[in-house]
Design an enzyme around this catalytic site. Structure first.
Site, short mmCIF file in Angstrom:
data_model
loop_
_atom_site.label_atom_id
_atom_site.label_comp_id
_atom_site.label_asym_id
_atom_site.label_seq_id
_atom_site.Cartn_x
_atom_site.Cartn_y
_atom_site.Cartn_z
N TYR A 21 -0.58 -9.86 0.10
CA TYR A 21 0.45 -9.42 1.06
C TYR A 21 0.26 -10.14 2.39
CZ TYR A 21 -3.35 -6.31 2.57
OH TYR A 21 -4.54 -5.81 2.98
N HIS B 288 -10.54 -2.44 -1.70
CA HIS B 288 -11.48 -1.87 -0.72
C HIS B 288 -12.47 -0.95 -1.43
CE1 HIS B 288 -9.24 -3.11 2.95
NE2 HIS B 288 -8.21 -3.05 2.15
N ARG C 178 -3.30 -12.01 3.03
CA ARG C 178 -4.62 -11.58 2.57
C ARG C 178 -4.81 -11.96 1.11
NH1 ARG C 178 -8.18 -8.10 4.02
NH2 ARG C 178 -9.46 -9.83 3.37
N HIS D 59 -7.42 -8.12 -3.03
CA HIS D 59 -8.71 -7.46 -2.83
C HIS D 59 -8.60 -5.97 -3.11
CE1 HIS D 59 -6.58 -7.02 1.02
NE2 HIS D 59 -7.24 -5.87 1.14
N TYR E 36 0.83 -1.19 0.00
CA TYR E 36 0.00 0.00 0.00
C TYR E 36 0.87 1.25 0.00
CZ TYR E 36 -4.24 -2.63 1.17
OH TYR E 36 -5.31 -3.48 1.16
#
Lengths: 179, 234
Positions: free
Chosen positions: B143, B158, B153, B156, B104
């Site tokens: 990640y 958000h 995870r 995906h 991120y």
């Protein structure tokens, strides 16, 4: 009938959509610039069941305008990231009383939504204003067990600031609302 | 004043619980008392309107200053409907995600994967009159996280949505079909019944796919719908 899509946690990196200026609903270059009313600050601190600061939360605010209207042009939305101490702080106008179910009147209130890592769904609560004469007849507050009503009532802290701390879990747990 | 027509209560099994033991961060953050059911008032059926004038759309996450982000470019499109099957127009859809390497653009993300100066990973789009939305991005990477040993995870994106009523506010995640990590992810696995979970997975869609440009995924989102007639929901 279809079913609503499942909520998911906002996770720890929601700040990528954080715009710190949104915490000031009265910002000079924003949709409420120049709006008239009683300027207030709504601030508080969010802690978890261990007493630790919730330092990664996305806090959103939704409220009526000073006349108690939701559709008269005031953009009653704000968003704030909690800081390392779990603190949030909004600048806004004090909302007016809003019609309630039947012929009732709701005391002035601000809805607070909390999204965070570890919250699979938003937690929703309300901030009322201590000392307001309408508190005694508020139809929503009347549904809250008396011993826990204080968790929904912001206290004056001087200079137009109102404080409401939020406890996610445990002793003094805030009353959250299923709307 | 007539009481507003409320949104239906959320259907059993359609949503995750607050207390999800397999997801460690819920332990100290879920309320012990069940949220108090209240009747919806004007406060809960009204909602802020997000005019693009004040909230500028940002539909292409795949470039910064005209320079392409690394990774597999994709298009994500879908419709936002309510539970009655009606489109939700003018909904503001916020998007944020990791880059193609699974990192991120966020100071707290210290995963040992490269940042990409040409990928900031945030966007904002609005639904049209039929509830359609669409954005271009790159496929995010998986990640690790520290929830349990060797936890990763699933990939995906958000999503945050503001509909026509405060009670419709939704923050969710879109997953990708065929991701082997879905079976191992306590967040995904804890998200309601099998149907509820399957609704979180986008579908590869050749209609959304743009020739010689990008694969397309369809992700339809359902927000709460109002009851046909007023009823007591307290």
């Amino acid at each position: 009938m279809m079913h609503a899509t499942a909520s998911q946690t906002a996770g720890p990196y929601w700040h990528m959509i954080d715009f710190p200026e949104w915490a000031d609903l009265l910002r000079a270059d924003g949709p409420n610039a120049g709006a008239a009313g009683e300027r207030i600050v709504l601030a508080g601190r969010i802690t978890d069941g261990t007493g630790a600061a919730v330092s990664d939360a996305m806090v959103e605010l939704w409220q009526a305008d000073p006349e108690g209207r939701y559709d008269a042009g005031f953009h009653g939305f704000g968003r704030c990231a909690t800081d390392l101490q779990g603190g949030f702080r909004f600048t806004t106008l004090k909302p007016g009383a809003v019609p309630g179910p039947g012929n009732s009147t709701q005391a002035p209130h601000i809805v607070i939504s909390i999204f965070a890592r570890g919250l699979m769904r938003a937690l929703v609560t309300r901030a009322y204003f201590a000392g307001d004469v309408l508190l005694a007849q508020d139809p929503i507050l009347a549904l809250v067990p008396e011993a826990r009503r204080d968790t929904l009532i912001a206290r004056p802290a001087g200079n137009g600031e109102w404080r409401l701390d939020i406890r996610l879990q445990g002793e003094g747990e805030t009353v959250f609302l299923d709307v | 004043m007539a009481d507003p027509i409320p949104y239906r209560p959320l259907a059993e099994g359609s949503q995750p619980p607050y207390d999800l033991p397999a997801y460690g961060s819920t332990h100290a953050r879920h309320p012990k008392a069940a949220p108090l059911r209240i009747p919806q008032t004007l406060t809960e059926v009204s909602a802020p309107r997000f005019a693009p004038t004040w909230y500028a759309p940002h539909e292409d996450l795949s470039t910064v200053d005209g320079k392409a982000a690394l990774g597999e470019r994709i298009i994500v499109a879908g419709r936002v409907l309510d539970e009655n099957g009606r489109p939700v127009p003018d909904a503001m859809v916020e998007i944020w995600q990791a880059n193609a390497a699974g990192r991120y653009h966020h100071p707290r993300d210290q995963h040992d994967a490269p940042l990409d100066p040409n990928f900031l990973g945030r966007g904002r789009v609005f639904t049209d009159a039929e509830g359609n939305y669409r954005f271009t991005t790159v496929k995010p990477g998986a990640y690790p996280w520290r929830n349990h040993w060797n936890a990763w995870r699933p990939i995906h994106i958000h999503f945050g949505l503001h509909g026509a009523g405060f009670a419709q506010r939704l923050v969710t995640q879109m997953y990708f079909p065929g991701d082997p990590l879905l079976d191992l992810d306590p967040i995904y696995q804890g998200s309601g019944d099998a149907e509820a979970r399957s609704r979180l997975v986008a579908a590869f869609d050749l209609q959304v796919t743009q020739p010689e440009w990008a694969l397309g995924y369809r992700f339809d989102i359902v927000l709460r719908g109002r009851a046909a007639t007023p009823f007591e929901n307290a």
